[in-house]
Each structure stands twice: as structure tokens, then as C-alpha cells.
Design a protein around this motif. Structure first.
Motif, PDB file in Angstrom:
ATOM      1  N   PRO A 141     -27.365  26.736  14.063  1.00  0.00           N
ATOM      2  CA  PRO A 141     -28.848  26.858  13.445  1.00  0.00           C
ATOM      3  C   PRO A 141     -29.214  25.948  12.608  1.00  0.00           C
ATOM      4  CG  PRO A 141     -27.492  28.921  13.564  1.00  0.00           C
ATOM      5  CD  PRO A 141     -26.511  28.029  14.047  1.00  0.00           C
ATOM      6  N   VAL A 142     -28.103  25.310  12.189  1.00  0.00           N
ATOM      7  CA  VAL A 142     -28.286  23.926  11.044  1.00  0.00           C
ATOM      8  C   VAL A 142     -29.114  22.830  11.785  1.00  0.00           C
ATOM      9  CG1 VAL A 142     -26.001  23.256  11.284  1.00  0.00           C
ATOM     10  CG2 VAL A 142     -27.557  22.688   9.230  1.00  0.00           C
ATOM     11  N   MET A 147     -30.805  23.194  14.561  1.00  0.00           N
ATOM     12  CA  MET A 147     -32.265  23.495  15.059  1.00  0.00           C
ATOM     13  C   MET A 147     -33.217  23.471  13.911  1.00  0.00           C
ATOM     14  SD  MET A 147     -31.432  26.651  17.891  1.00  0.00           S
ATOM     15  CE  MET A 147     -32.990  26.484  18.471  1.00  0.00           C
ATOM     16  N   SER A 148     -32.617  23.897  12.788  1.00  0.00           N
ATOM     17  CA  SER A 148     -33.552  23.975  11.376  1.00  0.00           C
ATOM     18  C   SER A 148     -33.872  22.705  11.020  1.00  0.00           C
ATOM     19  CB  SER A 148     -32.597  24.655  10.281  1.00  0.00           C
ATOM     20  OG  SER A 148     -33.571  24.474   9.257  1.00  0.00           O
ATOM     21  N   CYS A 149     -32.763  21.622  11.357  1.00  0.00           N
ATOM     22  CA  CYS A 149     -33.114  20.068  11.000  1.00  0.00           C
ATOM     23  C   CYS A 149     -34.134  19.602  12.101  1.00  0.00           C
ATOM     24  CB  CYS A 149     -31.630  19.501  11.245  1.00  0.00           C
ATOM     25  SG  CYS A 149     -31.680  17.715  10.713  1.00  0.00           S
ATOM     26  N   ALA A 150     -34.235  20.002  13.157  1.00  0.00           N
ATOM     27  CA  ALA A 150     -34.987  19.589  14.240  1.00  0.00           C
ATOM     28  C   ALA A 150     -36.457  19.941  14.036  1.00  0.00           C
ATOM     29  CB  ALA A 150     -34.599  19.956  15.680  1.00  0.00           C
ATOM     30  N   ILE A 151     -36.535  21.241  13.386  1.00  0.00           N
ATOM     31  CA  ILE A 151     -37.914  22.033  13.035  1.00  0.00           C
ATOM     32  C   ILE A 151     -38.310  21.069  11.852  1.00  0.00           C
ATOM     33  CG2 ILE A 151     -38.733  23.827  12.305  1.00  0.00           C
ATOM     34  CD1 ILE A 151     -36.966  25.474  14.047  1.00  0.00           C
ATOM     35  N   ASP A 152     -37.593  20.795  11.001  1.00  0.00           N
ATOM     36  CA  ASP A 152     -37.917  20.112   9.800  1.00  0.00           C
ATOM     37  C   ASP A 152     -38.475  18.899   9.877  1.00  0.00           C
ATOM     38  OD1 ASP A 152     -37.685  22.502   8.271  1.00  0.00           O
ATOM     39  OD2 ASP A 152     -35.663  21.717   7.367  1.00  0.00           O
ATOM     40  N   VAL A 191     -33.302  19.501  21.514  1.00  0.00           N
ATOM     41  CA  VAL A 191     -32.948  20.662  20.784  1.00  0.00           C
ATOM     42  C   VAL A 191     -33.799  21.788  21.030  1.00  0.00           C
ATOM     43  CG1 VAL A 191     -32.112  21.580  18.625  1.00  0.00           C
ATOM     44  CG2 VAL A 191     -31.291  19.128  19.057  1.00  0.00           C
ATOM     45  N   LEU A 192     -35.062  21.549  20.813  1.00  0.00           N
ATOM     46  CA  LEU A 192     -36.033  22.617  20.628  1.00  0.00           C
ATOM     47  C   LEU A 192     -36.710  22.833  22.079  1.00  0.00           C
ATOM     48  CD1 LEU A 192     -37.711  21.883  17.361  1.00  0.00           C
ATOM     49  CD2 LEU A 192     -35.959  23.307  17.716  1.00  0.00           C
ATOM     50  N   VAL A 193     -35.859  22.771  23.266  1.00  0.00           N
ATOM     51  CA  VAL A 193     -36.333  22.892  24.620  1.00  0.00           C
ATOM     52  C   VAL A 193     -36.821  24.091  25.146  1.00  0.00           C
ATOM     53  CG1 VAL A 193     -34.139  23.277  25.646  1.00  0.00           C
ATOM     54  CG2 VAL A 193     -36.025  22.068  27.034  1.00  0.00           C
ATOM     55  N   PRO A 196     -26.569  16.639  10.659  1.00  0.00           N
ATOM     56  CA  PRO A 196     -27.327  17.246  11.684  1.00  0.00           C
ATOM     57  C   PRO A 196     -28.287  16.222  12.026  1.00  0.00           C
ATOM     58  CG  PRO A 196     -27.355  18.681  10.071  1.00  0.00           C
ATOM     59  CD  PRO A 196     -26.589  17.552   9.226  1.00  0.00           C
ATOM     60  N   LEU A 197     -28.772  15.384  11.002  1.00  0.00           N
ATOM     61  CA  LEU A 197     -30.026  14.238  11.495  1.00  0.00           C
ATOM     62  C   LEU A 197     -29.174  13.207  12.454  1.00  0.00           C
ATOM     63  CD1 LEU A 197     -32.232  13.199   8.856  1.00  0.00           C
ATOM     64  CD2 LEU A 197     -32.820  13.643  11.188  1.00  0.00           C
TER      65      LEU A 197
END
Length: 510
Positions: free
Chosen positions: A22-23, A25-30, A55-57, A111-112
């Protein structure tokens, strides 16, 4: 005994792994939330953006984000449709190739850092990553991300119902109306500038995904965008050139599933053009593609596409494709029907010879059928009224309003229930329009509909479409539809087809 795998004949990459922490995916969204705030100068580098999109495929996640984070898609749409010159593109590629993302490069498990590492591994395995190649791939993935939402909007077909959509979101307790909230969201720089920018993206990225995205936008916006596409000095040829390159690539790789996915975008493009273009525009389109792709042209591309589709047989029935929910045989039939229909129109209007050595049988049979339709008033009436079912524009003479530009559905004529008008003024003008007054055909259309028993609202359903397409002229004969009515309506529709309402190059955002 082993059960044969129906997918064995298709080269297929397994769906990407999606059990990301989740961390991450949250980083990708942000990251995507802040990257395109300034669409002309993105905040993050190509590797960060590409890693986030990998990641957000999952398309289901995209549908969730269009409600919870609509600004991601609003800003991404502005990025892929902003007008970037070649000089600016090259300077942007160099800038975005240098990572300035705010993370400690020495901490490999942040994450980044993981997003960047994932992108580098994927790209190093596929490409020689020059800055320009990297930015093109970035454009392609951003287009794919936005297209996941645009495809859903296209299927829903309710974007023009702006007020109704806002009320629906309010009843559900949503803070934001899902993106796109209005037709303007698909044309962030205005219709003309956005279409020109999309044309540059198709030429620059040279990928079938961008053609499919353009076709989806055109299917939603309809007449004005089709007009701009056909009037563009380069876009028709650029689109067909991308398709020809895809066919050549398939000849080398025989990646059958990839070919089917790519041709579906062209089938949609041809469906939209065929439903909205006049015969003169079709001829211009084919001639322009020949000038740009010579000696190939659009008809030749259609012929080669249909040959490739035939080579895919047998297509296993009922096999659901990952993520899309579509079936292999459904997509195959979709491609074959609409590419054949478009090729038929081109072959007929170009007056091409009936040459079995040059064209596949389905094109020749369709062209012969088209000739029969033009000579038979009943068949022509059905064909043209059937084409009108998906038209979302005012039928008033000289009017350029559409459902999208007006952000509402228009009322239809109470007499024939076929022609839509944006206002009483347009309806009155059409009623008395000297070259072809609607008054002359309105009652005749109503009598034909009533006597034949056809229901135009349900005629596009597959179970009804096949019956009425083959049998309408016979039903008219058996049920006593007046020949004079058919002749009047046929002549009226011939004029309307050759002289559609003027589609002005207007800005949706004005």
C-alpha cells in the motif's frame, strides 16, 4: 489427457503483478497527483512517472481514482494535449531524463526509489533509452492511463448530461464528480488546439494506443472533432502510417493478440469516421493517406487488416481478456465488421474495380451490396436512418451544435422522431429549408416507420440489426409501404448525406 489451452495460439504476456505494498501504491498516486500540475513542465522525471503508472496498471483502480483524485486525470489530459513544438519536445526530453525527484538516492528501499528502479529495469530490458525515446514512452503510458477512463466514459455515453451527472454524484455523497465532469475536460485547450496537439502526439509517439485514444475522444465529441480530423493536413496519413507499421511488425512477430488489440482502435476510428463523414470527405481522406503513405492508402490498409484478421482464425470463443472484460471473439468480430464497413464505403465511392486478386471477398461483396442499396429506395432509407441513430448533433441547416458542445441532449422532431434540433429556431429553419425542407419528408418517414413496424430505438441491437438490414426492403413490400413515400424520403436523405449541417471549427471551451 491434457485439455488444450484456447489461448495457446496467441502470444500473451501474463497480467502484471499487482500485489504492491500500500505504501508504494500511495506513493505512485501522490506522484501522479503532483507531476502534471504544470503540464508544460512536469515536476518529476520520466522514470518516476513511468514507474508510478506501472504500479497503477489495474483499470479498476483508475476508475476509483477518477472519483477520489480527478485532478490526476485532469492534469494528465492537459499534459498530453498541450501544444509542444519539436524543439520544446527535445529540450523537455533532456530535462525529464535527469532525475530531480525529491528522494534520497542512497536509500534504495524508499517508495520513490522503488518506482524509479522498477521503471529502469523494465525499460532497460526493452529499449535503448535515449531521452527522446524515454519521453515518447512516457507519453504513451500517460495516454494509456487516461484512456482507461475515456473508454469507460465512451461506453457510458452520458458525458453530455452534465446536470444529471452532477445530481447523481450528489445523491451518492461524492465530493467530486468523476472525471471527466463535463465535455470541456476532454478538450482542456479548446477543441481546435486539443485536436491539433493530439495529432502531434499520434505522429510523435507513432503507436496504435494513441490512435485508439484519439478515436475514443472523437467518438465522444463526434461531428466537430471528425471534421477537424478530416481537414487536418497530416493526421489522416499519420494514423494510417501507424497502422501500416503495426501490420509490418505483426508480419515479423506474429503476436496475434497484440494485433487484435491494436486493430480495435482503428476499427473504432473507422466507425466514427464512417458514421459522420460525407462521400466527398471519404474520398479526400483516402487520397490524403495515399499522398502521405504512398503507394499505400486507407483502403489498402483496411484490406491488409482484414487479411491479418482472417489469419487469426480460429479465434477461441468466450475467452475473456485480462482487465478489459472483452472476449477474443467479440473483439475479432468488432474489428472485422467495422473495418469491412469502412473499406466497403471507400471501395464504392472510389469506383474501384471488382478485382478478386487485389481485394478480399468481404470488401467486394460489401461494395456490391452498397451499389444495390443506392439503387433501391427502401434499402437506402433503412441504411441512412440506421446511420442517424448514433448522431448527436443538431439537424438544423448551418448549425454546428452537438450534444457535447451544448452539454445536453436535444429534442427530436415530434412528427418523425428521427431528427434532433438544439432549438425551436433550428427546427423551424429546417422545416422550411428551400433545397430540402424537412416538411416534405417528415410525415413520409412517420408513415414508413408505422407501416413497416420497425422500432428505430432497438434496431441497433445485434438480434434486430441483422434481421432488419437484410429484410427491411422486403418488409416494406409485404406490408404495403408506399413507393412514393420511400422515393421522397430517399431523395431527402440523399441530399442530407451530401450536404450535412455545417460543422464549424468552434471551441468547446468558448
Amino acid at each position: 489427457m491434457a485439455v488444450p489451452n484456447p489461448m495457446a495460439a496467441f502470444q500473451w504476456l501474463q497480467p502484471p503483478k499487482m500485489d504492491y505494498p500500500p505504501v508504494l501504491m500511495s506513493c505512485a498516486i501522490d506522484l501522479l497527483d503532483t507531476t502534471f500540475v504544470d503540464p508544460i513542465s512536469p515536476k518529476h522525471c520520466c522514470y518516476g512517472i513511468i514507474g508510478a503508472i506501472y504500479v497503477l496498471v489495474d483499470p479498476n483502480l483508475a476508475q476509483t481514482l477518477r472519483t477520489e483524485r480527478p485532478q490526476i486525470f485532469r492534469n494528465a489530459m492537459a499534459f498530453i494535449t498541450c501544444d509542444i513544438t519539436e524543439e520544446r519536445f527535445h529540450s523537455l526530453a533532456i530535462k525529464m531524463n535527469i532525475c530531480t525527484c525529491p528522494y534520497d538516492h542512497n536509500v534504495v528501499d524508499s517508495p520513490l526509489s522503488q518506482l524509479h528502479t522498477k521503471a529502469r529495469k523494465e525499460l532497460d530490458a526493452k529499449y535503448t533509452s535515449t531521452p527522446q525515446t524515454l519521453l515518447r514512452h512516457c507519453f504513451r503510458l500517460v495516454v494509456g492511463l487516461v484512456n482507461k477512463v475515456v473508454q469507460r466514459v465512451m461506453d457510458e455515453g452520458v458525458l453530455h448530461k452534465v446536470e444529471a451527472n452532477q445530481r447523481k454524484a450528489s445523491r451518492k455523497g461524492l465530493e467530486n464528480v468523476p472525471w471527466p465532469a463535463t465535455p470541456r475536460d476532454l478538450m482542456p485547450w479548446g477543441l481546435e488546439a486539443t485536436m491539433a496537439a493530439l495529432g502531434k502526439t499520434v505522429s510523435r509517439v507513432a503507436n496504435c494506443d494513441t490512435v485508439g485514444f484519439l478515436a475514443a475522444i472523437m467518438d465522444i465529441v463526434r461531428d466537430p472533432s471528425v471534421h477537424l480530423f478530416l481537414e487536418s493536413p497530416t493526421l489522416p496519413g499519420d494514423a494510417v502510417r501507424v497502422g501500416l507499421a503495426s501490420l509490418s511488425s505483426w508480419d515479423a512477430t506474429h503476436d496475434r493478440l497484440r494485433l487484435l488489440v491494436e486493430l480495435k482502435g482503428f476499427a473504432l476510428l473507422f466507425r466514427v469516421i464512417g458514421a459522420n463523414a460525407t462521400p466527398r470527405q471519404l474520398l479526400k481522406f483516402n487520397n490524403q493517406t495515399r499522398d502521405q503513405c504512398g503507394p499505400r492508402d486507407a483502403l489498402d490498409f483496411c484490406n491488409r487488416s482484414l487479411e491479418a484478421l482472417d489469419a487469426l482464425q480460429p479465434v477461441p470463443p468466450g475467452v475473456v481478456l485480462p482487465f478489459t472484460g472483452c472476449t477474443l471473439d467479440g473483439d475479432w468480430n468488432y474489428c472485422r465488421i467495422y473495418i469491412t464497413c469502412f473499406a466497403t464505403e471507400l471501395h464504392y465511392h472510389l469506383g474501384c474495380a471488382h478485382d478478386p486478386s487485389k481485394y478480399i471477398p468481404s470488401i467486394l461483396m460489401g461494395s456490391q451490396e452498397k451499389t444495390a442499396i443506392e439503387k433501391n429506395d427502401a434499402r437506402l432509407v433503412f441504411h441512412e436512418l440506421f446511420r442517424m441513430q448514433g448522431r448527436q448533433a443538431c439537424s438544423g441547416p448551418g448549425c454546428s451544435e452537438t450534444f457535447i458542445s451544448a452539454e445536453r441532449r436535444f429534442r427530436t422532431c415530434a412528427g418523425c422522431l428521427m431528427f434532433s434540433y438544439c432549438s425551436k429556431t433550428c427546427q423551424e429553419a429546417s422545416w422550411r429549408f428551400p433545397p430540402a425542407p424537412h416538411k416534405s419528408a417528415c410525415k413520409a418517414i412517420a408513415r414508413i416507420t408505422e407501416t413497416s413496424g420497425i422500432c428505430w430505438k432497438t434496431v441497433q441491437e445485434p438480434k434486430n440489426q441483422s434481421f432488419w438490414t437484410l429484410s427491411f426492403h422486403i418488409v416494406c413490400l409485404l406490408k404495403g409501404v408506399q413507393r412514393d413515400d420511400l422515393a421522397v424520403v430517399a431523395n431527402y436523405l440523399r441530399y442530407m448525406r451530401a450536404n450535412p449541417p455545417i460543422i464549424q471549427q468552434r471551441s468547446i471551451t468558448s
